[in-house]
Motif scaffolding. Structure first.
Motif, PDB file in Angstrom:
ATOM      1  N   ASP A   1       0.824  -1.204   0.000  1.00  0.00           N
ATOM      2  CA  ASP A   1       0.000   0.000   0.000  1.00  0.00           C
ATOM      3  C   ASP A   1       0.860   1.257   0.000  1.00  0.00           C
ATOM      4  O   ASP A   1       0.557   2.240  -0.689  1.00  0.00           O
ATOM      5  CB  ASP A   1      -0.927  -0.014   1.225  1.00  0.00           C
ATOM      6  CG  ASP A   1      -2.163   0.857   1.009  1.00  0.00           C
ATOM      7  OD1 ASP A   1      -2.352   1.321  -0.131  1.00  0.00           O
ATOM      8  OD2 ASP A   1      -2.923   1.061   1.964  1.00  0.00           O
ATOM      9  N   CYS A   2       1.955   1.243   0.780  1.00  0.00           N
ATOM     10  CA  CYS A   2       2.824   2.426   0.872  1.00  0.00           C
ATOM     11  C   CYS A   2       3.496   2.726  -0.467  1.00  0.00           C
ATOM     12  O   CYS A   2       3.610   3.875  -0.881  1.00  0.00           O
ATOM     13  CB  CYS A   2       3.881   2.222   1.954  1.00  0.00           C
ATOM     14  SG  CYS A   2       3.189   2.104   3.628  1.00  0.00           S
ATOM     15  N   ALA A   3       3.966   1.677  -1.135  1.00  0.00           N
ATOM     16  CA  ALA A   3       4.642   1.858  -2.426  1.00  0.00           C
ATOM     17  C   ALA A   3       3.649   1.930  -3.585  1.00  0.00           C
ATOM     18  O   ALA A   3       4.057   2.093  -4.730  1.00  0.00           O
ATOM     19  CB  ALA A   3       5.627   0.724  -2.667  1.00  0.00           C
ATOM     20  N   LYS A   4       2.356   1.769  -3.276  1.00  0.00           N
ATOM     21  CA  LYS A   4       1.293   1.820  -4.283  1.00  0.00           C
ATOM     22  C   LYS A   4       1.487   0.755  -5.359  1.00  0.00           C
ATOM     23  O   LYS A   4       1.462   1.038  -6.559  1.00  0.00           O
ATOM     24  CB  LYS A   4       1.210   3.211  -4.915  1.00  0.00           C
ATOM     25  CG  LYS A   4       0.860   4.321  -3.936  1.00  0.00           C
ATOM     26  CD  LYS A   4       0.786   5.667  -4.633  1.00  0.00           C
ATOM     27  CE  LYS A   4       0.466   6.787  -3.664  1.00  0.00           C
ATOM     28  NZ  LYS A   4       0.438   8.107  -4.339  1.00  0.00           N
ATOM     29  N   ILE A   5       1.690  -0.485  -4.914  1.00  0.00           N
ATOM     30  CA  ILE A   5       1.840  -1.611  -5.831  1.00  0.00           C
ATOM     31  C   ILE A   5       0.612  -2.503  -5.702  1.00  0.00           C
ATOM     32  O   ILE A   5       0.269  -2.935  -4.598  1.00  0.00           O
ATOM     33  CB  ILE A   5       3.123  -2.412  -5.542  1.00  0.00           C
ATOM     34  CG1 ILE A   5       4.347  -1.498  -5.640  1.00  0.00           C
ATOM     35  CG2 ILE A   5       3.264  -3.576  -6.520  1.00  0.00           C
ATOM     36  CD1 ILE A   5       5.645  -2.180  -5.263  1.00  0.00           C
ATOM     37  N   PHE A   6      -0.039  -2.750  -6.813  1.00  0.00           N
ATOM     38  CA  PHE A   6      -1.281  -3.515  -6.806  1.00  0.00           C
ATOM     39  C   PHE A   6      -1.258  -4.582  -7.904  1.00  0.00           C
ATOM     40  O   PHE A   6      -0.469  -4.513  -8.845  1.00  0.00           O
ATOM     41  CB  PHE A   6      -2.483  -2.590  -7.022  1.00  0.00           C
ATOM     42  CG  PHE A   6      -2.502  -1.390  -6.123  1.00  0.00           C
ATOM     43  CD1 PHE A   6      -3.019  -1.485  -4.843  1.00  0.00           C
ATOM     44  CD2 PHE A   6      -1.980  -0.185  -6.547  1.00  0.00           C
ATOM     45  CE1 PHE A   6      -3.025  -0.385  -3.992  1.00  0.00           C
ATOM     46  CE2 PHE A   6      -1.975   0.924  -5.708  1.00  0.00           C
ATOM     47  CZ  PHE A   6      -2.499   0.817  -4.421  1.00  0.00           C
ATOM     48  N   CYS A   7      -2.137  -5.554  -7.771  1.00  0.00           N
ATOM     49  CA  CYS A   7      -2.249  -6.605  -8.770  1.00  0.00           C
ATOM     50  C   CYS A   7      -3.723  -6.955  -8.945  1.00  0.00           C
ATOM     51  O   CYS A   7      -4.471  -6.987  -7.972  1.00  0.00           O
ATOM     52  CB  CYS A   7      -1.454  -7.844  -8.337  1.00  0.00           C
ATOM     53  SG  CYS A   7      -1.516  -9.203  -9.530  1.00  0.00           S
ATOM     54  N   ILE A   8      -4.121  -7.195 -10.180  1.00  0.00           N
ATOM     55  CA  ILE A   8      -5.485  -7.623 -10.444  1.00  0.00           C
ATOM     56  C   ILE A   8      -5.462  -8.807 -11.399  1.00  0.00           C
ATOM     57  O   ILE A   8      -4.738  -8.806 -12.389  1.00  0.00           O
ATOM     58  CB  ILE A   8      -6.360  -6.483 -11.013  1.00  0.00           C
ATOM     59  CG1 ILE A   8      -7.780  -6.996 -11.257  1.00  0.00           C
ATOM     60  CG2 ILE A   8      -5.755  -5.881 -12.265  1.00  0.00           C
ATOM     61  CD1 ILE A   8      -8.785  -5.913 -11.546  1.00  0.00           C
ATOM     62  N   ARG A   9      -6.247  -9.816 -11.069  1.00  0.00           N
ATOM     63  CA  ARG A   9      -6.378 -11.000 -11.918  1.00  0.00           C
ATOM     64  C   ARG A   9      -7.585 -10.802 -12.826  1.00  0.00           C
ATOM     65  O   ARG A   9      -8.709 -10.649 -12.362  1.00  0.00           O
ATOM     66  CB  ARG A   9      -6.551 -12.248 -11.046  1.00  0.00           C
ATOM     67  CG  ARG A   9      -6.504 -13.550 -11.814  1.00  0.00           C
ATOM     68  CD  ARG A   9      -6.495 -14.753 -10.895  1.00  0.00           C
ATOM     69  NE  ARG A   9      -7.766 -14.951 -10.211  1.00  0.00           N
ATOM     70  CZ  ARG A   9      -7.965 -14.739  -8.919  1.00  0.00           C
ATOM     71  NH1 ARG A   9      -6.977 -14.292  -8.161  1.00  0.00           N
ATOM     72  NH2 ARG A   9      -9.142 -14.959  -8.363  1.00  0.00           N
ATOM     73  N   ILE A  10      -7.343 -10.798 -14.127  1.00  0.00           N
ATOM     74  CA  ILE A  10      -8.380 -10.500 -15.115  1.00  0.00           C
ATOM     75  C   ILE A  10      -8.653 -11.748 -15.945  1.00  0.00           C
ATOM     76  O   ILE A  10      -7.717 -12.428 -16.379  1.00  0.00           O
ATOM     77  CB  ILE A  10      -7.938  -9.354 -16.047  1.00  0.00           C
ATOM     78  CG1 ILE A  10      -7.430  -8.161 -15.218  1.00  0.00           C
ATOM     79  CG2 ILE A  10      -9.077  -8.913 -16.960  1.00  0.00           C
ATOM     80  CD1 ILE A  10      -6.656  -7.144 -16.035  1.00  0.00           C
TER      81      ILE A  10
END
Length: 302
Positions: A14-23
């Motif tokens: 969250d701090c580094a603003k790293i996200f992942c989404i499975r599409i």
């Protein structure tokens, strides 16, 4: 995004603003699936695009380039605006189009080479932890024997190493048969954060008492040569009946050769911590002695 996509959306850091989404093309019955990992720089969305990575075993060559160009074109057309939703829906449109084509989907059962099947399964596992867990459990139950011990071994987690926004963490489990290796992997991938890691590199060594030999293997999971380096480290440390998985979450900055150093340091630290080997200093001395013995043998041969 979390409200829109629910469990498909995963926060890595969250701090580094790293996200992942499975599409996927279909939530209920997915045929094509892709993982989009993004890091949002401080300048986003004003003057900088998201730093992204596309992960899918079938996405290669021109198809990868075409999709990347489409995402970058969306950014150019919408500079200054939030574009993650547009990116996700564009990827979903591409997956839906693929599913509607007459060509078969990535059905690994139609592969004729066993190595290709295993490699592709491992990559799909990183994107689909729940469905892959069921598949692995089915495979284990179908092939189990009375001789092999197939209880899920305990899994320990090492202290993470962070460098330039990339994070590395090792996971260790005692294993005495290949089925336990699969069980450990499936258990680790139940964790959404581990499942969404950019790479999950692993290696294992199992000592076969009856044959006085080692059963061993490794997996790069997209980080070229990392699995082999990890296995080589375990050979040098002369460990046995153990499996090490190193997860890496890419932070958007290339680390070069340092990434291999961090992978092996994570693995070495947890192996020493759990008493699978001597201290690093003693292991180095032992390696030096082995080299000396080999040199002496060569001299005697001459």
């Amino acid at each position: 995004m979390a409200a829109i996509y629910g469990e498909e959306w995963c926060v890595i850091d969250d701090c580094a603003k790293i996200f992942c989404i499975r599409i996927s093309d279909d939530i209920d019955d997915p045929k094509w699936t892709l993982c989009l990992q993004v890091m949002l720089p401080n300048e986003y969305p004003g003057t900088a695009p998201p730093i992204y990575q596309l992960n899918a075993p079938w996405l290669k060559g021109q198809e990868r380039a075409d999709l990347s160009n489409s995402l970058e074109e969306i950014y150019i057309q919408n500079i200054g605006e939030s574009i993650l939703y547009l990116w996700v829906e564009k990827i979903r449109d591409v997956l839906i189009q693929k599913s509607q084509m007459t060509e078969p989907g990535p059905d690994v059962k139609k592969k004729t080479e066993e190595e290709d099947v295993e490699c592709e399964d491992d990559l799909i596992l990183a994107c689909q932890p729940e469905s892959s867990l069921k598949a692995l459990d089915f495979d284990i139950s179908e092939t189990r024997t009375e001789v092999e011990v197939e209880e899920l071994p305990p899994i320990d987690h090492g202290i993470p190493i962070t460098d330039r926004r990339s994070t590395f963490q090792a996971h260790l489990a005692p294993v005495v048969c290949p089925k336990q290796v699969k069980m450990v992997l499936s258990k680790l991938y139940e964790n959404k954060k581990i499942a969404s890691a950019t790479h999950n590199i692993y290696a294992y060594r199992i000592y076969c008492e009856d044959k006085q030999t080692f059963l061993q293997d490794c997996e790069d999971d997209g980080e070229t040569a990392a699995g082999g380096r990890l296995l080589h480290l375990m050979e040098i440390l002369n460990v046995k009946n153990v499996m090490v998985v190193v997860s890496r979450w890419y932070g958007g900055i290339l680390l070069g050769p340092d990434r291999f150093k961090h992978i092996n340091n994570c693995a070495r630290n947890i192996l020493v911590e759990k008493n699978y080997t001597n201290s690093p200093e003693e292991s180095s001395k032992s390696l030096g002695k082995n080299k000396k013995v080999r040199k002496d043998k060569k001299k005697n041969e001459h």
